[in-house]
Design a protein around this motif. Structure first.
Motif, short mmCIF file in Angstrom:
data_model
loop_
_atom_site.label_atom_id
_atom_site.label_comp_id
_atom_site.label_asym_id
_atom_site.label_seq_id
_atom_site.Cartn_x
_atom_site.Cartn_y
_atom_site.Cartn_z
N GLY A 109 -90.20 -25.52 -16.66
CA GLY A 109 -90.22 -24.17 -16.10
C GLY A 109 -89.23 -23.95 -14.97
N GLU A 110 -89.10 -24.94 -14.08
CA GLU A 110 -88.15 -24.82 -12.96
C GLU A 110 -86.73 -24.63 -13.48
N SER A 111 -86.34 -25.47 -14.44
CA SER A 111 -85.00 -25.37 -15.02
C SER A 111 -84.79 -24.03 -15.70
N ALA A 112 -85.81 -23.54 -16.36
CA ALA A 112 -85.71 -22.24 -17.03
C ALA A 112 -85.41 -21.14 -16.02
N LEU A 113 -86.14 -21.14 -14.90
CA LEU A 113 -85.91 -20.12 -13.88
C LEU A 113 -84.52 -20.25 -13.27
N GLU A 114 -84.04 -21.49 -13.09
CA GLU A 114 -82.69 -21.70 -12.57
C GLU A 114 -81.64 -21.16 -13.55
N ARG A 115 -81.82 -21.43 -14.85
CA ARG A 115 -80.87 -20.94 -15.85
C ARG A 115 -80.82 -19.41 -15.86
N VAL A 116 -81.99 -18.80 -15.71
CA VAL A 116 -82.04 -17.34 -15.70
C VAL A 116 -81.29 -16.80 -14.48
N ASP A 117 -81.46 -17.45 -13.32
CA ASP A 117 -80.74 -17.03 -12.12
C ASP A 117 -79.24 -17.21 -12.27
N ASP A 118 -78.82 -18.34 -12.87
CA ASP A 118 -77.39 -18.64 -13.03
C ASP A 118 -76.71 -17.68 -14.01
N THR A 119 -77.27 -17.59 -15.19
CA THR A 119 -76.71 -16.75 -16.25
C THR A 119 -77.87 -16.14 -17.03
N PRO A 120 -78.26 -14.92 -16.67
CA PRO A 120 -79.42 -14.31 -17.34
C PRO A 120 -79.19 -14.20 -18.85
N PRO A 121 -80.14 -14.71 -19.64
CA PRO A 121 -80.00 -14.60 -21.09
C PRO A 121 -80.38 -13.20 -21.55
N ASP A 122 -80.03 -12.91 -22.80
CA ASP A 122 -80.43 -11.64 -23.40
C ASP A 122 -81.84 -11.73 -23.96
N LEU A 123 -82.31 -12.98 -24.21
CA LEU A 123 -83.64 -13.20 -24.76
C LEU A 123 -84.05 -14.64 -24.46
N MET A 124 -85.36 -14.86 -24.30
CA MET A 124 -85.86 -16.21 -24.04
C MET A 124 -86.93 -16.58 -25.05
N LEU A 125 -86.83 -17.83 -25.56
CA LEU A 125 -87.89 -18.44 -26.35
C LEU A 125 -88.58 -19.41 -25.41
N LEU A 126 -89.87 -19.19 -25.15
CA LEU A 126 -90.57 -19.90 -24.08
C LEU A 126 -91.84 -20.59 -24.57
N ASP A 127 -91.88 -21.91 -24.39
CA ASP A 127 -93.08 -22.68 -24.70
C ASP A 127 -94.08 -22.50 -23.56
N ILE A 128 -95.37 -22.65 -23.84
CA ILE A 128 -96.39 -22.55 -22.80
C ILE A 128 -96.55 -23.87 -22.06
N SER A 129 -96.68 -24.97 -22.82
CA SER A 129 -96.96 -26.28 -22.22
C SER A 129 -95.67 -26.92 -21.73
N LEU A 130 -95.41 -26.74 -20.45
CA LEU A 130 -94.21 -27.31 -19.83
C LEU A 130 -94.64 -28.14 -18.63
N PRO A 131 -93.87 -29.19 -18.30
CA PRO A 131 -94.18 -29.93 -17.08
C PRO A 131 -93.92 -29.07 -15.85
N GLY A 132 -94.74 -29.23 -14.83
CA GLY A 132 -94.56 -28.43 -13.61
C GLY A 132 -95.09 -27.03 -13.82
N ILE A 133 -94.19 -26.07 -13.82
CA ILE A 133 -94.56 -24.66 -13.97
C ILE A 133 -94.80 -24.36 -15.45
N SER A 134 -95.96 -23.80 -15.78
CA SER A 134 -96.26 -23.49 -17.18
C SER A 134 -95.44 -22.30 -17.67
N GLY A 135 -95.37 -22.18 -18.99
CA GLY A 135 -94.69 -21.03 -19.57
C GLY A 135 -95.31 -19.71 -19.15
N PHE A 136 -96.64 -19.68 -18.99
CA PHE A 136 -97.31 -18.46 -18.51
C PHE A 136 -96.82 -18.10 -17.11
N ASP A 137 -96.66 -19.11 -16.24
CA ASP A 137 -96.18 -18.85 -14.87
C ASP A 137 -94.73 -18.37 -14.87
N VAL A 138 -93.91 -18.98 -15.72
CA VAL A 138 -92.51 -18.53 -15.85
C VAL A 138 -92.49 -17.07 -16.29
#
Length: 127
Positions: free
Chosen positions: A34-63
């Motif tokens: 989840g942390e990496s996902a949020l960093e990627r969004v900040d760096d280069t916002p995608p047009d769409l995200m495919l997001l798993d729920i069960s992630l280490p650290g921050i869950s997909g629901f929290d993201v």
């Protein structure tokens, strides 16, 4: 080319989805938590995200919650892609603002079609 961010902590699924989205003509970036996902969004916002729920650290629901709370990403299409198939989890994902909720295993063709449809809708909403 539209940018898709794939977020999953299972390497084989991440690589499969990356390949699938590239074959469908998208520019793909990946994140395995989840942390990496949020960093990627900040760096280069995608047009769409495919997001798993069960992630280490921050869950997909929290993201999902964080992205929906931010004005820059409030309207970004997000598909929850998860092994969690219980109705209560599906309802939670949709209530938090997911555009769709797809359970694994899934049809690759149906996933590509859904991604293309959501990107088309997003283009239609652009002023």
């Amino acid at each position: 080319m539209p940018r898709v961010l794939v977020v999953d902590d299972e390497t084989n699924i991440l690589l499969s989805l990356e390949f699938l989205m590239q074959q469908a003509g998208f520019t793909v970036t990946t994140a395995d938590d989840g942390e990496s996902a949020l960093e990627r969004v900040d760096d280069t916002p995608p047009d769409l995200m495919l997001l798993d729920i069960s992630l280490p650290g921050i869950s997909g629901f929290d993201v999902l919650e964080r992205l929906r709370a931010a004005s820059a990403t409030r309207d970004m299409p997000i598909i929850m892609l998860t092994a969690h198939g219980r109705e209560v989890e599906r309802e939670k994902g949709l209530a938090l603002g997911a555009d769709d909720y797809i359970t694994k295993p899934f049809s690759t063709r149906a996933l590509v079609d859904k991604v293309q449809a959501l990107l088309s809708e997003a283009d239609d909403d652009t002023p």
